[in-house]
Design an enzyme around this catalytic site. Structure first.
Site, PDB file in Angstrom:
ATOM      1  N   ASP A 130       8.440  -9.109  -3.623  1.00  0.00           N
ATOM      2  CA  ASP A 130       7.535  -7.967  -3.492  1.00  0.00           C
ATOM      3  C   ASP A 130       7.602  -7.133  -4.774  1.00  0.00           C
ATOM      4  OD1 ASP A 130       7.023  -8.704  -0.900  1.00  0.00           O
ATOM      5  OD2 ASP A 130       7.879  -6.911   0.021  1.00  0.00           O
ATOM      6  N   ARG A 180       1.135 -13.310  -6.137  1.00  0.00           N
ATOM      7  CA  ARG A 180       0.427 -12.655  -5.024  1.00  0.00           C
ATOM      8  C   ARG A 180      -0.175 -11.368  -5.605  1.00  0.00           C
ATOM      9  NH1 ARG A 180       4.161  -9.458  -1.584  1.00  0.00           N
ATOM     10  NH2 ARG A 180       4.983 -11.410  -0.820  1.00  0.00           N
TER      11      ARG A 180
HETATM   12  P1  FDA Z   1      -7.953  -1.313   1.558  1.00  0.00           P
HETATM   13  O1  FDA Z   1      -6.807  -0.362   1.636  1.00  0.00           O
HETATM   14  O2  FDA Z   1      -9.200  -0.886   0.889  1.00  0.00           O
HETATM   15  O3  FDA Z   1      -8.260  -1.808   3.013  1.00  0.00           O
HETATM   16  C1  FDA Z   1      -9.408  -2.554   3.361  1.00  0.00           C
HETATM   17  C2  FDA Z   1      -9.560  -2.514   4.862  1.00  0.00           C
HETATM   18  O4  FDA Z   1      -8.459  -3.172   5.484  1.00  0.00           O
HETATM   19  C3  FDA Z   1      -9.518  -1.103   5.452  1.00  0.00           C
HETATM   20  O5  FDA Z   1     -10.777  -0.502   5.456  1.00  0.00           O
HETATM   21  C4  FDA Z   1      -9.006  -1.361   6.835  1.00  0.00           C
HETATM   22  O6  FDA Z   1     -10.023  -1.845   7.672  1.00  0.00           O
HETATM   23  C5  FDA Z   1      -8.015  -2.470   6.614  1.00  0.00           C
HETATM   24  N1  FDA Z   1      -6.660  -1.962   6.360  1.00  0.00           N
HETATM   25  C6  FDA Z   1      -6.018  -1.891   5.186  1.00  0.00           C
HETATM   26  N2  FDA Z   1      -4.765  -1.401   5.344  1.00  0.00           N
HETATM   27  C7  FDA Z   1      -4.645  -1.145   6.650  1.00  0.00           C
HETATM   28  C8  FDA Z   1      -3.588  -0.641   7.440  1.00  0.00           C
HETATM   29  N3  FDA Z   1      -2.432  -0.278   6.920  1.00  0.00           N
HETATM   30  N4  FDA Z   1      -3.801  -0.521   8.774  1.00  0.00           N
HETATM   31  C9  FDA Z   1      -4.975  -0.878   9.337  1.00  0.00           C
HETATM   32  N5  FDA Z   1      -6.017  -1.370   8.631  1.00  0.00           N
HETATM   33  C10 FDA Z   1      -5.852  -1.500   7.313  1.00  0.00           C
HETATM   34  N6  FDA Z   1       1.872  -3.582  -1.985  1.00  0.00           N
HETATM   35  C11 FDA Z   1       2.805  -3.394  -2.927  1.00  0.00           C
HETATM   36  O7  FDA Z   1       2.774  -2.389  -3.623  1.00  0.00           O
HETATM   37  N7  FDA Z   1       3.793  -4.341  -3.125  1.00  0.00           N
HETATM   38  C12 FDA Z   1       3.843  -5.490  -2.394  1.00  0.00           C
HETATM   39  O8  FDA Z   1       4.738  -6.318  -2.605  1.00  0.00           O
HETATM   40  C13 FDA Z   1       2.836  -5.709  -1.416  1.00  0.00           C
HETATM   41  N8  FDA Z   1       2.802  -6.852  -0.683  1.00  0.00           N
HETATM   42  C14 FDA Z   1       1.728  -7.103   0.158  1.00  0.00           C
HETATM   43  C15 FDA Z   1       1.603  -8.340   0.776  1.00  0.00           C
HETATM   44  C16 FDA Z   1       0.465  -8.627   1.519  1.00  0.00           C
HETATM   45  C17 FDA Z   1       0.329  -9.952   2.173  1.00  0.00           C
HETATM   46  C18 FDA Z   1      -0.561  -7.637   1.662  1.00  0.00           C
HETATM   47  C19 FDA Z   1      -1.809  -7.921   2.435  1.00  0.00           C
HETATM   48  C20 FDA Z   1      -0.423  -6.418   1.085  1.00  0.00           C
HETATM   49  C21 FDA Z   1       0.731  -6.111   0.340  1.00  0.00           C
HETATM   50  N9  FDA Z   1       0.873  -4.881  -0.270  1.00  0.00           N
HETATM   51  C22 FDA Z   1       1.859  -4.709  -1.217  1.00  0.00           C
HETATM   52  C23 FDA Z   1       0.035  -3.727   0.167  1.00  0.00           C
HETATM   53  C24 FDA Z   1      -1.182  -3.555  -0.730  1.00  0.00           C
HETATM   54  O9  FDA Z   1      -0.787  -3.102  -1.988  1.00  0.00           O
HETATM   55  C25 FDA Z   1      -2.170  -2.544  -0.138  1.00  0.00           C
HETATM   56  O10 FDA Z   1      -1.554  -1.290  -0.030  1.00  0.00           O
HETATM   57  C26 FDA Z   1      -2.706  -2.919   1.228  1.00  0.00           C
HETATM   58  O11 FDA Z   1      -2.984  -4.294   1.315  1.00  0.00           O
HETATM   59  C27 FDA Z   1      -4.035  -2.161   1.515  1.00  0.00           C
HETATM   60  O12 FDA Z   1      -5.003  -2.493   0.571  1.00  0.00           O
HETATM   61  P2  FDA Z   1      -6.225  -3.520   0.853  1.00  0.00           P
HETATM   62  O13 FDA Z   1      -6.332  -4.413  -0.330  1.00  0.00           O
HETATM   63  O14 FDA Z   1      -6.024  -4.202   2.124  1.00  0.00           O
HETATM   64  O15 FDA Z   1      -7.521  -2.640   0.809  1.00  0.00           O
END
Ligand code: FDA
Length: 302
Positions: A130, A180
């Site tokens: 991570d 990732r």
């Molecule tokens: P965005 O936040 O724009 O979300 C898009 C849509 O997804 C939202 O409108 C909502 O519908 C849904 N959604 C997103 N988050 C949600 C939540 N918490 N609860 C409910 N619905 C939600 N970060 C980091 O700094 N270090 C890391 O090592 C990782 N590792 C990691 C692994 C994996 C598999 C994922 C999916 C994410 C991470 N992250 C992470 C977290 C990442 O940085 C980020 O904060 C979240 O994925 C939210 O961003 P999105 O890209 O999903 O878009």
């Protein structure tokens, strides 16, 4: 960018105590965390497999302050990998270097990471790393570089919101890294991190470079626009479907998991388990105002 106020409040010990002891916050915790034991994590991983998805097991914990805590975290990962190897569950693990003692000593954290990677090799699976707050990025990348020379399988998480990530991707290119890509979940100063719109631009740009060049890219997002653009890009450039996979967090946007599976794409669910769920939960709350509302209502009731 995640909600800055909430991430700041998350450091408040009084709030932490309130959240950890209020019974009505439990359903919110259960939505995002598989449970407190390895058996809970494995059950959720097997469940994901049944639905056609792989899993990434993350044993919760970060910023340990003693070697004994770091050793315990490493032992938990070794046990997780041995269980993955013997059960045949399709899962890898994801570690945080601050959980393996990075704040105590770089050498100690790398040596624990090496032990975990060796166990993953025996279990015929991978270890992902991570990415944490910006003050850990240099050392995390350095540790990845060292480990990557010894093992084929490690995956490194990079954050599109950091302005430096483009340069990091270029510097890592020679290692043919498995990356990732995520947007980033920490509260970072404006001079080093993009806001939400530019983060999306950066995500797109980085994804293009990674998908075109690397043997394996994990697309870690629930943002449907980013998902659609990744699919369009892969299609346009004839990138085989087995060179990338979508990764989503346990309990988040399940309908997107289903849609991706129906489209024939590889999907892997990131499944956290363990007792140290508080900081992880607060980052999930900070990502989405609707979660925060749910959570505050539960806190007020109980
Ligand atoms: P965005 O936040 O724009 O979300 C898009 C849509 O997804 C939202 O409108 C909502 O519908 C849904 N959604 C997103 N988050 C949600 C939540 N918490 N609860 C409910 N619905 C939600 N970060 C980091 O700094 N270090 C890391 O090592 C990782 N590792 C990691 C692994 C994996 C598999 C994922 C999916 C994410 C991470 N992250 C992470 C977290 C990442 O940085 C980020 O904060 C979240 O994925 C939210 O961003 P999105 O890209 O999903 O878009």
């Amino acid at each position: 960018m995640p909600n800055a106020l909430l991430l700041r409040l998350a450091g408040n010990e009084h709030l932490r105590h309130l959240v950890e002891t209020a019974s009505l916050t439990r359903p919110v915790v259960d939505r995002f965390v598989a449970g407190e034991t390895l058996a809970d994590g494995l059950r959720a991983a097997a469940d994901a497999n049944t639905q056609g998805m792989g899993a990434v097991l993350q044993y919760l914990g970060e910023h340990v302050t003693t070697d004994a805590q770091a050793d315990a975290a490493a032992a938990a990962y070794v046990a997780s990998l041995e269980a993955i190897g013997s059960s045949g569950i399709d899962a890898h693990v994801s570690v945080k270097l601050s959980q393996l003692g990075l704040d105590v000593s770089f050498g100690g954290a790398v040596s624990r990471l090496r032990q975990i990677c060796a166990t993953a090799t025996l279990a015929r699976t991978r270890v992902a790393i991570d990415m944490e707050g910006h003050d850990h990025v240099d050392q995390t990348i350095e540790a990845y570089g060292m480990i990557r020379e010894e093992f084929d399988h490690p995956v490194l998480c990079l954050q599109a919101y950091l302005k430096r990530t483009q340069a990091d991707v270029e510097a890592l290119a020679g290692l043919q890294p498995a990356i990732r890509l995520v947007k980033g979940a920490y509260q970072e100063p404006k001079d080093i991190a993009y806001g939400p719109w530019k983060t999306r631009d950066s995500f797109r740009r980085l994804l293009g470079v990674l998908l075109a060049a690397n043997p394996y890219t994990a697309i870690g997002t629930h943002d449907e626009l980013m998902v659609k653009e990744a699919i369009r890009f892969a299609h346009r450039k004839d990138i085989p479907i087995d060179r990338f996979e979508f990764q989503l967090l346990f309990g988040v946007h399940r309908d997107l998991q289903t849609a991706l599976l129906e489209g024939g794409y590889k999907v892997r669910v990131y499944i956290p388990f363990g007792a140290q769920w508080y900081p992880y939960l607060m980052r999930r709350m900070a990502e989405r105002p609707a979660n925060l509302r749910l959570f505050l209502e539960a806190l007020a009731r109980g």
